[in-house]
Design a protein around this motif. Structure first.
Motif, PDB file in Angstrom:
ATOM      1  N   PHE A 141       1.023  -1.346  -0.066  1.00 34.90           N
ATOM      2  CA  PHE A 141      -0.160  -0.040  -0.288  1.00 34.90           C
ATOM      3  C   PHE A 141       1.379   1.732  -0.028  1.00 34.90           C
ATOM      4  CE2 PHE A 141      -2.284  -3.725   2.155  1.00 34.90           C
ATOM      5  CZ  PHE A 141      -2.994  -3.318   2.260  1.00 34.90           C
ATOM      6  N   PRO A 142       1.741   1.667  -0.742  1.00 38.07           N
ATOM      7  CA  PRO A 142       2.516   2.778  -0.830  1.00 38.07           C
ATOM      8  C   PRO A 142       1.944   4.075  -1.178  1.00 38.07           C
ATOM      9  CG  PRO A 142       2.384   1.536  -3.521  1.00 38.07           C
ATOM     10  CD  PRO A 142       1.966   0.543  -2.440  1.00 38.07           C
ATOM     11  N   ASP A 143       0.619   3.655  -1.016  1.00 37.20           N
ATOM     12  CA  ASP A 143      -0.291   4.666  -1.592  1.00 37.20           C
ATOM     13  C   ASP A 143      -0.394   5.641  -0.532  1.00 37.20           C
ATOM     14  OD1 ASP A 143       0.484   5.178  -4.966  1.00 37.20           O
ATOM     15  OD2 ASP A 143      -1.529   4.769  -5.150  1.00 37.20           O
ATOM     16  N   ALA A 144      -0.902   4.826   0.464  1.00 36.74           N
ATOM     17  CA  ALA A 144      -1.589   5.416   1.665  1.00 36.74           C
ATOM     18  C   ALA A 144      -0.421   5.752   2.853  1.00 36.74           C
ATOM     19  CB  ALA A 144      -2.127   4.181   2.283  1.00 36.74           C
ATOM     20  N   PHE A 145       0.717   4.849   2.516  1.00 32.48           N
ATOM     21  CA  PHE A 145       2.110   5.212   3.439  1.00 32.48           C
ATOM     22  C   PHE A 145       2.661   6.751   3.018  1.00 32.48           C
ATOM     23  CE2 PHE A 145       1.570   1.147   5.018  1.00 32.48           C
ATOM     24  CZ  PHE A 145       2.646   1.073   6.231  1.00 32.48           C
ATOM     25  N   GLU A 146       2.926   6.968   1.798  1.00 32.51           N
ATOM     26  CA  GLU A 146       2.986   8.307   1.089  1.00 32.51           C
ATOM     27  C   GLU A 146       2.007   9.479   1.089  1.00 32.51           C
ATOM     28  OE1 GLU A 146       4.301  10.849  -2.799  1.00 32.51           O
ATOM     29  OE2 GLU A 146       4.304   8.424  -2.706  1.00 32.51           O
ATOM     30  N   ASN A 147       0.248   9.496   1.249  1.00 35.85           N
ATOM     31  CA  ASN A 147      -0.171  10.932   1.446  1.00 35.85           C
ATOM     32  C   ASN A 147      -0.545  10.802   3.139  1.00 35.85           C
ATOM     33  OD1 ASN A 147      -0.230  10.757  -0.850  1.00 35.85           O
ATOM     34  ND2 ASN A 147      -2.109   9.158  -1.758  1.00 35.85           N
ATOM     35  N   ASP A 148      -0.563   9.228   3.916  1.00 31.36           N
ATOM     36  CA  ASP A 148      -0.981   9.772   5.388  1.00 31.36           C
ATOM     37  C   ASP A 148      -0.126   9.619   6.588  1.00 31.36           C
ATOM     38  OD1 ASP A 148      -3.716   8.885   4.581  1.00 31.36           O
ATOM     39  OD2 ASP A 148      -3.651   6.648   5.052  1.00 31.36           O
ATOM     40  N   PRO A 204      11.440   8.376  12.286  1.00 31.15           N
ATOM     41  CA  PRO A 204      11.722   8.305  10.503  1.00 31.15           C
ATOM     42  C   PRO A 204      11.083   7.625   9.679  1.00 31.15           C
ATOM     43  CG  PRO A 204      13.393   6.938  11.433  1.00 31.15           C
ATOM     44  CD  PRO A 204      12.955   7.742  12.984  1.00 31.15           C
ATOM     45  N   LEU A 205      10.462   6.409  10.552  1.00 31.50           N
ATOM     46  CA  LEU A 205       9.950   5.326   9.242  1.00 31.50           C
ATOM     47  C   LEU A 205       8.201   6.276   9.190  1.00 31.50           C
ATOM     48  CD1 LEU A 205      10.998   2.262  10.624  1.00 31.50           C
ATOM     49  CD2 LEU A 205      11.536   3.437   8.749  1.00 31.50           C
ATOM     50  N   PHE A 206       7.482   6.614  10.377  1.00 31.67           N
ATOM     51  CA  PHE A 206       7.034   6.954  10.477  1.00 31.67           C
ATOM     52  C   PHE A 206       5.941   8.671   9.821  1.00 31.67           C
ATOM     53  CE2 PHE A 206       5.521   2.861  12.673  1.00 31.67           C
ATOM     54  CZ  PHE A 206       4.359   2.756  11.879  1.00 31.67           C
ATOM     55  N   TYR A 207       6.968   8.971  10.675  1.00 22.73           N
ATOM     56  CA  TYR A 207       6.667  11.034  10.546  1.00 22.73           C
ATOM     57  C   TYR A 207       7.729  11.526   9.553  1.00 22.73           C
ATOM     58  CZ  TYR A 207       5.086   9.845  15.566  1.00 22.73           C
ATOM     59  OH  TYR A 207       4.388   9.292  16.684  1.00 22.73           O
ATOM     60  N   VAL A 208       9.124  11.218   8.852  1.00 22.87           N
ATOM     61  CA  VAL A 208       9.516  11.305   7.936  1.00 22.87           C
ATOM     62  C   VAL A 208       9.825  10.968   6.708  1.00 22.87           C
ATOM     63  CG1 VAL A 208      12.288  12.577   7.678  1.00 22.87           C
ATOM     64  CG2 VAL A 208      11.202  12.431  10.297  1.00 22.87           C
ATOM     65  N   LEU A 209      10.277   9.249   6.783  1.00 24.44           N
ATOM     66  CA  LEU A 209      10.520   8.834   5.917  1.00 24.44           C
ATOM     67  C   LEU A 209       8.941   8.545   4.585  1.00 24.44           C
ATOM     68  CD1 LEU A 209      13.434   7.290   6.157  1.00 24.44           C
ATOM     69  CD2 LEU A 209      13.295   9.078   4.979  1.00 24.44           C
ATOM     70  N   ALA A 210       7.694   8.318   5.085  1.00 24.18           N
ATOM     71  CA  ALA A 210       6.713   7.077   4.870  1.00 24.18           C
ATOM     72  C   ALA A 210       6.249   8.316   3.204  1.00 24.18           C
ATOM     73  CB  ALA A 210       5.987   7.397   6.138  1.00 24.18           C
TER      74      ALA A 210
END
Length: 201
Positions: free
Chosen positions: A52-59, A195-201
């Protein structure tokens, strides 16, 4: 969290020696279990992100980076203070060691408070565990880390009580080292989560 992951802060205190692993066998079993647990969770994160790359990028943009940054600063600062407590006790400065440990506890208590305020902010902005796959993974990982943080805070309290009652000396402070090792490990895991959730996602 499994029972094996519960930190053992005062098992078999032995005199300090250069070149040895700090703490005791019990704490390193707990730290290993903690790392294995989060390795599984990080695997889930990357599998979900791949599907789900779009969900991780947008959310990810909906999270409060201020909250994530504050928690990071609290974790790093408390970890530093506890390291100072170990260092000053090794130098024979017991009073300074207690004060550093107390400072580490005060700052560490800011972590669950900051997390509570972040959750309040999330809910106010319509973000909960049912808001999508990204937030499901986010809540599961960060809440699991918070549980480990609570174990660490309980450990700080226990070690502080022992310290105040002359439980440690410059020559024998394995329990304090075990606490520092566990809290540093929990700190390192947050430095991956941030970084995984707040910066790089």
């Amino acid at each position: 969290m499994t029972a094996a992951a519960i930190p053992a802060f005062d098992i078999g205190d032995k005199p300090s020696a250069r070149g040895r692993i700090p703490g005791n066998h019990g704490i390193w079993v707990g730290i290993t279990c903690e790392f294995v647990e989060f390795l599984v969770l990080f695997t889930v994160y990357f599998v979900a992100r791949a599907h789900f790359p779009d969900a991780f990028e947008n959310d990810a943009a909906r999270l409060s980076i201020v909250a994530g940054t504050v928690i990071t600063l609290l974790m790093v600062t408390s970890s530093f203070f506890i390291a100072c407590s170990v260092a000053t006790l090794r130098a024979g400065r017991r009073r300074a060691s207690i004060l550093w440990l107390l400072a580490g506890l005060v700052v560490a208590l800011g972590y669950p408070l900051a997390k509570y305020l972040e959750i309040q902010w999330n809910v106010a902005h319509g973000i909960d565990g049912a808001s999508g796959i990204f937030f499901t993974v986010y809540y599961y990982l960060t809440f699991t880390h918070l549980v480990h943080g609570f174990w660490g805070i309980l450990g700080i309290l226990w070690v502080l009580v022992r310290h105040l009652n002359n439980g440690y000396t410059a020559e024998n402070h394995t329990g304090l080292e075990a606490l520092a090792s566990y809290w540093h490990a929990t700190d390192i895991i947050w430095l991956i989560i941030f970084p995984l959730f707040y910066v790089l996602a």
